[in-house]
Scaffold this motif. Structure first.
Motif, PDB file in Angstrom:
ATOM      1  N   MET A   1      21.410  54.453  85.507  1.00  0.00           N
ATOM      2  CA  MET A   1      20.063  55.144  86.150  1.00  0.00           C
ATOM      3  C   MET A   1      19.443  56.326  84.819  1.00  0.00           C
ATOM      4  O   MET A   1      20.140  56.597  84.225  1.00  0.00           O
ATOM      5  N   THR A   2      18.678  56.675  84.196  1.00  0.00           N
ATOM      6  CA  THR A   2      18.377  57.539  84.361  1.00  0.00           C
ATOM      7  C   THR A   2      17.870  58.516  85.142  1.00  0.00           C
ATOM      8  O   THR A   2      16.053  58.765  85.451  1.00  0.00           O
ATOM      9  N   THR A   3      17.934  59.559  84.939  1.00  0.00           N
ATOM     10  CA  THR A   3      17.366  60.689  85.125  1.00  0.00           C
ATOM     11  C   THR A   3      16.019  60.735  85.565  1.00  0.00           C
ATOM     12  O   THR A   3      15.566  61.747  84.626  1.00  0.00           O
ATOM     13  N   THR A   4      16.135  60.607  86.110  1.00  0.00           N
ATOM     14  CA  THR A   4      15.052  61.296  85.394  1.00  0.00           C
ATOM     15  C   THR A   4      14.186  60.412  85.340  1.00  0.00           C
ATOM     16  O   THR A   4      14.650  59.324  84.954  1.00  0.00           O
ATOM     17  N   LEU A   5      13.387  59.155  86.564  1.00  0.00           N
ATOM     18  CA  LEU A   5      13.381  58.400  86.552  1.00  0.00           C
ATOM     19  C   LEU A   5      12.366  58.647  85.977  1.00  0.00           C
ATOM     20  O   LEU A   5      11.990  58.346  85.844  1.00  0.00           O
ATOM     21  N   CYS A 109      12.605  65.298  81.183  1.00  0.00           N
ATOM     22  CA  CYS A 109      13.615  65.784  82.824  1.00  0.00           C
ATOM     23  C   CYS A 109      13.446  63.723  82.797  1.00  0.00           C
ATOM     24  O   CYS A 109      12.199  62.869  82.487  1.00  0.00           O
ATOM     25  N   GLY A 110      14.770  63.362  82.631  1.00  0.00           N
ATOM     26  CA  GLY A 110      14.476  61.674  83.185  1.00  0.00           C
ATOM     27  C   GLY A 110      14.308  61.050  82.379  1.00  0.00           C
ATOM     28  O   GLY A 110      13.821  60.251  81.935  1.00  0.00           O
ATOM     29  N   ALA A 111      14.874  61.528  80.935  1.00  0.00           N
ATOM     30  CA  ALA A 111      14.954  61.179  79.519  1.00  0.00           C
ATOM     31  C   ALA A 111      15.890  59.330  79.377  1.00  0.00           C
ATOM     32  O   ALA A 111      14.832  58.990  78.214  1.00  0.00           O
ATOM     33  N   VAL A 131      17.608  65.567  80.364  1.00  0.00           N
ATOM     34  CA  VAL A 131      18.463  65.334  81.244  1.00  0.00           C
ATOM     35  C   VAL A 131      18.044  64.116  82.012  1.00  0.00           C
ATOM     36  O   VAL A 131      17.105  63.291  81.820  1.00  0.00           O
ATOM     37  N   GLU A 132      18.977  63.786  82.056  1.00  0.00           N
ATOM     38  CA  GLU A 132      19.952  61.649  82.367  1.00  0.00           C
ATOM     39  C   GLU A 132      20.851  61.248  83.084  1.00  0.00           C
ATOM     40  O   GLU A 132      22.394  62.163  82.609  1.00  0.00           O
ATOM     41  N   GLN A 133      20.570  61.261  84.021  1.00  0.00           N
ATOM     42  CA  GLN A 133      21.849  61.435  84.931  1.00  0.00           C
ATOM     43  C   GLN A 133      23.119  59.891  84.200  1.00  0.00           C
ATOM     44  O   GLN A 133      24.342  60.190  84.800  1.00  0.00           O
ATOM     45  N   ASP A 134      22.001  58.816  84.304  1.00  0.00           N
ATOM     46  CA  ASP A 134      23.478  57.638  83.874  1.00  0.00           C
ATOM     47  C   ASP A 134      24.281  58.242  82.645  1.00  0.00           C
ATOM     48  O   ASP A 134      23.724  58.527  81.802  1.00  0.00           O
ATOM     49  N   PRO A 135      24.954  58.055  82.466  1.00  0.00           N
ATOM     50  CA  PRO A 135      26.346  58.358  81.139  1.00  0.00           C
ATOM     51  C   PRO A 135      25.613  57.584  80.264  1.00  0.00           C
ATOM     52  O   PRO A 135      25.952  58.252  78.826  1.00  0.00           O
ATOM     53  N   ALA A 136      25.864  56.676  80.147  1.00  0.00           N
ATOM     54  CA  ALA A 136      25.274  55.933  78.782  1.00  0.00           C
ATOM     55  C   ALA A 136      24.242  55.534  78.558  1.00  0.00           C
ATOM     56  O   ALA A 136      24.224  56.022  76.843  1.00  0.00           O
ATOM     57  N   PHE A 137      23.353  55.938  79.314  1.00  0.00           N
ATOM     58  CA  PHE A 137      22.291  56.152  78.523  1.00  0.00           C
ATOM     59  C   PHE A 137      22.061  57.604  78.045  1.00  0.00           C
ATOM     60  O   PHE A 137      21.342  58.041  76.851  1.00  0.00           O
ATOM     61  N   ALA A 138      23.114  58.544  78.372  1.00  0.00           N
ATOM     62  CA  ALA A 138      22.922  60.241  77.651  1.00  0.00           C
ATOM     63  C   ALA A 138      23.796  59.725  76.359  1.00  0.00           C
ATOM     64  O   ALA A 138      23.037  60.414  75.742  1.00  0.00           O
TER      65      ALA A 138
END
Length: 272
Positions: A1-5, A109-111, A131-138
């Motif tokens: 998921m992406t942090t940033t919704l 935020c939620g990139a 800012v991105e919570q999901d490691p794969a997305f980051a």
């Protein structure tokens, strides 16, 4: 998921109008953010508590949902990748209208995979943090924002954390949050707004771009564990966190059947 919704958007068609006692599905975002909670804000409203349920479960379900989404523009936009250009065009016009005072440093935020960073922010700022919570997305974001004609070196730090835990450690000329705030409970949303306020340089803007419900009701999406709030809820929470709204604009030219999308630019009351 992406942090940033930013994750991004998972635009869904409204099945029926709310006046027929059904709900619309939220337009998902560029990035999905979610994880824990903060303690420096009022308790969530009854509706938020009901929708969120136990907070760990609310956040864990969203994280699982986004972990299974492809790290592509189409994935970020819920299969509606073709609206990306329209979205970016609307955001560009919005930023021109508010006249951001500096161009040194921005925060996304939620990139997600960096769709907004690459197409909206990098052309305007010397450096952009994400800012991105999901490691794969980051991981994908750094690659996506540094290749295919994008000037290298413009992506700064990537914070791999949920927005409910994120606190800026420096000041930004612009903080942009898109299609991710529906993954935060009311309590965590207000806490996030309060922390973000401390990360703004003098005269800088915090901008959010979100789906809003067509009625006064908050709409729940159990599939990705998110909510779509009424516009006045965002206005109220921003005021509660110490912001004043400078400009508010509805995104135009999106396909019919989607939730309305609004852009809000605000500044801290205490810094003006």
């Amino acid at each position: 998921m992406t942090t940033t919704l930013e994750a991004q958007l998972s635009d869904k068609l409204q099945m029926m109008e709310e006046i027929k006692d059904t709900v619309q599905e939220p337009l998902k975002q560029d990035a999905t953010s979610c994880a824990s909670i903060s303690s420096d804000v009022p308790s969530p409203s009854a509706s938020a508590a009901k929708i969120a349920g136990p907070e760990p479960e609310f956040y864990d379900k969203a994280q699982k949902y986004w972990s299974e989404v492809p790290a592509t523009v189409n994935g970020m936009l819920g299969g509606l990748g073709y609206i990306s250009a329209i979205d970016i065009q609307g955001s560009n016009v919005f930023l021109r209208e508010i006249r951001v005072p500096g161009n040194r440093l921005a925060l996304d935020c939620g990139a997600g995979i960096g769709r907004v960073t690459r197409n909206l922010l990098i052309p305007r700022f010397s450096c952009v943090d994400l800012v991105e919570q999901d490691p794969a997305f980051a991981e994908k974001a750094r690659e996506y924002c540094s290749t295919d004609g994008v000037s290298p070196g413009k992506v700064g730090q990537i914070f791999n954390v949920g927005l409910q835990r994120f606190a800026p450690s420096q000041q930004y000329d612009l903080i942009w949050s898109q299609w991710v705030l529906g993954h935060l409970t009311d309590r965590d949303l207000v806490a996030f707004f309060r922390r973000i306020k401390q990360g703004l340089a003098p005269g800088a803007y915090f901008c959010l771009k979100e789906n809003v419900s067509s009625s006064k009701k908050t709409v729940e999406d159990k599939e990705d564990s998110s909510v779509t709030r009424p516009l006045d809820s965002y206005e109220r929470f921003l005021k509660e966190a110490g912001f004043r709204i400078v400009r508010k604009v509805k995104q135009q030219n999106f396909p019919k059947g989607l939730f309305p999308v609004y852009m809000i630019a605000c500044k801290p009351v205490s810094k003006e």
